[in-house]
Design a protein around this motif. Structure first.
Motif, PDB file in Angstrom:
ATOM      1  N   ASP A  48      -5.955  -7.705 -13.127  1.00  0.00           N
ATOM      2  CA  ASP A  48      -4.783  -7.919 -12.278  1.00  0.00           C
ATOM      3  C   ASP A  48      -4.422  -9.401 -12.230  1.00  0.00           C
ATOM      4  N   GLU A  49      -5.423 -10.268 -12.188  1.00  0.00           N
ATOM      5  CA  GLU A  49      -5.176 -11.717 -12.165  1.00  0.00           C
ATOM      6  C   GLU A  49      -4.571 -12.211 -13.476  1.00  0.00           C
ATOM      7  N   GLN A  50      -5.087 -11.701 -14.598  1.00  0.00           N
ATOM      8  CA  GLN A  50      -4.696 -12.230 -15.907  1.00  0.00           C
ATOM      9  C   GLN A  50      -3.616 -11.422 -16.623  1.00  0.00           C
ATOM     10  N   GLY A  51      -3.402 -10.173 -16.182  1.00  0.00           N
ATOM     11  CA  GLY A  51      -2.398  -9.335 -16.838  1.00  0.00           C
ATOM     12  C   GLY A  51      -2.848  -8.792 -18.182  1.00  0.00           C
ATOM     13  N   VAL A  52      -4.170  -8.754 -18.414  1.00  0.00           N
ATOM     14  CA  VAL A  52      -4.740  -8.294 -19.682  1.00  0.00           C
ATOM     15  C   VAL A  52      -5.837  -7.272 -19.376  1.00  0.00           C
ATOM     16  N   PRO A  53      -5.875  -6.139 -20.111  1.00  0.00           N
ATOM     17  CA  PRO A  53      -6.915  -5.148 -19.834  1.00  0.00           C
ATOM     18  C   PRO A  53      -8.294  -5.585 -20.308  1.00  0.00           C
ATOM     19  N   PHE A  54      -9.307  -5.177 -19.577  1.00  0.00           N
ATOM     20  CA  PHE A  54     -10.710  -5.365 -19.950  1.00  0.00           C
ATOM     21  C   PHE A  54     -11.042  -6.830 -20.228  1.00  0.00           C
ATOM     22  N   VAL A  55     -10.932  -7.660 -19.189  1.00  0.00           N
ATOM     23  CA  VAL A  55     -11.280  -9.084 -19.351  1.00  0.00           C
ATOM     24  C   VAL A  55     -12.462  -9.509 -18.484  1.00  0.00           C
ATOM     25  N   PHE A 103      -0.076  -4.359 -19.110  1.00  0.00           N
ATOM     26  CA  PHE A 103       0.615  -3.482 -20.055  1.00  0.00           C
ATOM     27  C   PHE A 103      -0.307  -2.990 -21.162  1.00  0.00           C
ATOM     28  N   GLY A 104      -0.986  -3.889 -21.828  1.00  0.00           N
ATOM     29  CA  GLY A 104      -1.849  -3.539 -22.950  1.00  0.00           C
ATOM     30  C   GLY A 104      -2.058  -4.754 -23.821  1.00  0.00           C
ATOM     31  N   VAL A 105      -3.006  -4.649 -24.747  1.00  0.00           N
ATOM     32  CA  VAL A 105      -3.324  -5.777 -25.616  1.00  0.00           C
ATOM     33  C   VAL A 105      -3.845  -5.259 -26.948  1.00  0.00           C
ATOM     34  N   GLY A 106      -3.599  -6.020 -28.002  1.00  0.00           N
ATOM     35  CA  GLY A 106      -4.130  -5.667 -29.314  1.00  0.00           C
ATOM     36  C   GLY A 106      -3.050  -5.567 -30.359  1.00  0.00           C
ATOM     37  N   SER A 107      -3.419  -4.945 -31.458  1.00  0.00           N
ATOM     38  CA  SER A 107      -2.510  -4.782 -32.585  1.00  0.00           C
ATOM     39  C   SER A 107      -1.537  -3.641 -32.332  1.00  0.00           C
ATOM     40  N   ARG A 108      -0.258  -3.906 -32.508  1.00  0.00           N
ATOM     41  CA  ARG A 108       0.756  -2.866 -32.316  1.00  0.00           C
ATOM     42  C   ARG A 108       0.917  -1.994 -33.559  1.00  0.00           C
ATOM     43  N   THR A 109       0.034  -2.185 -34.526  1.00  0.00           N
ATOM     44  CA  THR A 109      -0.027  -1.296 -35.687  1.00  0.00           C
ATOM     45  C   THR A 109      -1.418  -0.659 -35.798  1.00  0.00           C
ATOM     46  N   ALA A 110      -2.203  -0.740 -34.726  1.00  0.00           N
ATOM     47  CA  ALA A 110      -3.579  -0.239 -34.741  1.00  0.00           C
ATOM     48  C   ALA A 110      -3.620   1.272 -34.949  1.00  0.00           C
ATOM     49  N   GLU A 111      -4.658   1.710 -35.630  1.00  0.00           N
ATOM     50  CA  GLU A 111      -4.892   3.140 -35.820  1.00  0.00           C
ATOM     51  C   GLU A 111      -5.783   3.704 -34.710  1.00  0.00           C
ATOM     52  N   ILE A 112      -6.335   2.820 -33.877  1.00  0.00           N
ATOM     53  CA  ILE A 112      -7.259   3.225 -32.828  1.00  0.00           C
ATOM     54  C   ILE A 112      -6.754   2.700 -31.485  1.00  0.00           C
ATOM     55  N   GLN A 125       3.849   4.108 -25.372  1.00  0.00           N
ATOM     56  CA  GLN A 125       2.988   3.254 -26.184  1.00  0.00           C
ATOM     57  C   GLN A 125       2.384   4.056 -27.334  1.00  0.00           C
ATOM     58  N   VAL A 126       1.950   5.273 -27.046  1.00  0.00           N
ATOM     59  CA  VAL A 126       1.381   6.134 -28.092  1.00  0.00           C
ATOM     60  C   VAL A 126       2.444   6.452 -29.143  1.00  0.00           C
ATOM     61  N   THR A 127       3.664   6.749 -28.704  1.00  0.00           N
ATOM     62  CA  THR A 127       4.746   7.049 -29.641  1.00  0.00           C
ATOM     63  C   THR A 127       5.030   5.867 -30.559  1.00  0.00           C
ATOM     64  N   LEU A 128       5.055   4.668 -29.995  1.00  0.00           N
ATOM     65  CA  LEU A 128       5.309   3.476 -30.808  1.00  0.00           C
ATOM     66  C   LEU A 128       4.123   3.145 -31.714  1.00  0.00           C
ATOM     67  N   LEU A 129       2.938   3.297 -31.202  1.00  0.00           N
ATOM     68  CA  LEU A 129       1.732   2.936 -31.936  1.00  0.00           C
ATOM     69  C   LEU A 129       1.391   3.950 -33.024  1.00  0.00           C
ATOM     70  N   ARG A 130       1.512   5.228 -32.693  1.00  0.00           N
ATOM     71  CA  ARG A 130       1.138   6.321 -33.590  1.00  0.00           C
ATOM     72  C   ARG A 130      -0.313   6.174 -34.081  1.00  0.00           C
ATOM     73  N   ILE A 163      -5.567  -1.649 -26.715  1.00  0.00           N
ATOM     74  CA  ILE A 163      -6.250  -1.281 -25.474  1.00  0.00           C
ATOM     75  C   ILE A 163      -5.223  -1.196 -24.354  1.00  0.00           C
ATOM     76  N   ALA A 164      -5.225  -0.062 -23.661  1.00  0.00           N
ATOM     77  CA  ALA A 164      -4.294   0.146 -22.550  1.00  0.00           C
ATOM     78  C   ALA A 164      -5.019   0.933 -21.454  1.00  0.00           C
ATOM     79  N   ASN A 165      -4.292   1.258 -20.403  1.00  0.00           N
ATOM     80  CA  ASN A 165      -4.841   2.026 -19.285  1.00  0.00           C
ATOM     81  C   ASN A 165      -3.884   3.144 -18.899  1.00  0.00           C
ATOM     82  N   ILE A 166      -4.413   4.127 -18.173  1.00  0.00           N
ATOM     83  CA  ILE A 166      -3.580   5.200 -17.637  1.00  0.00           C
ATOM     84  C   ILE A 166      -2.566   4.617 -16.655  1.00  0.00           C
TER      85      ILE A 166
END
Length: 194
Positions: free
Chosen positions: A50-57, A29-38, A109-114, A80-83
């Protein structure tokens, strides 16, 4: 807001909109701060993700962490997320139909994160989010304004592992990102000296 994130993640975890659901181990799904500006966006999960369910591991994720550290960022300060949220078989590029089935989750995700800044990691993300005919070798590091967001594409960390000669370009792109963060991100403090 937390409820909306949880509801979106639950819908994503249960998605069966394309054939990638048949071969996935985990939805990434994605990982990181849900209030991130980046927001960093890659193309899709690999085997470790795919094994861990976390992007870029995997190795590319370790390089991404190193790249973030160069400019004073870490995963707690960005999102951090993926297409696509499920691994394409043999790590092939996600097909258009798979991207189409999944892009709604990223949009939400973009709408929620802004975020103020969106960094596309690699050509697939850049072609989907910036422009269909985006050329990563010519246009990496260039900022583009789209609506409320400023977007830039960098080489995918996996591409930098395959071709270390591109690392100086990636370093320049990181310096551009650092300056843009300093210019537009009010809640993402970067150290003065690195």
């Amino acid at each position: 807001m937390a409820d909306r994130w949880e509801e979106l993640e639950k819908r994503c975890q249960n998605c069966r909109e394309c054939s990638l659901c048949e071969t996935r181990t985990n939805v990434v799904f994605g990982v990181g701060s849900r209030t991130a500006e980046i927001l960093f966006v890659g193309e899709g999960p690999g085997a470790h993700e795919d094994e861990q369910g976390v992007p870029f591991v995997g190795k590319a994720g370790q390089l991404l962490d190193d790249m973030l550290a160069i400019i004073g960022l870490d995963r707690t300060m960005v999102y951090i997320a993926n297409i696509v949220k499920c691994r394409p078989p043999q790590n092939r590029d996600p097909l258009g139909v798979e991207q189409d089935a999944c892009i709604g989750y990223l949009r939400e995700q973009v709408t929620l994160l802004r975020p103020k800044l969106i960094v596309c990691l690699g050509r697939i993300a850049a072609m989907r989010l910036i422009r269909e005919d985006f050329k990563i070798t010519r246009e990496h590091g260039q900022w583009v304004k789209k609506g409320d967001f400023e977007l830039m594409a960098m080489y995918h960390p996996a591409a930098l592992l395959r071709d270390p000669a591109r690392r100086p370009d990636a370093f320049e792109d990181l310096m551009s990102l650092r300056e843009k963060v300093r210019a537009v991100c009010e809640h993402t403090p970067l150290p003065e000296k690195l």
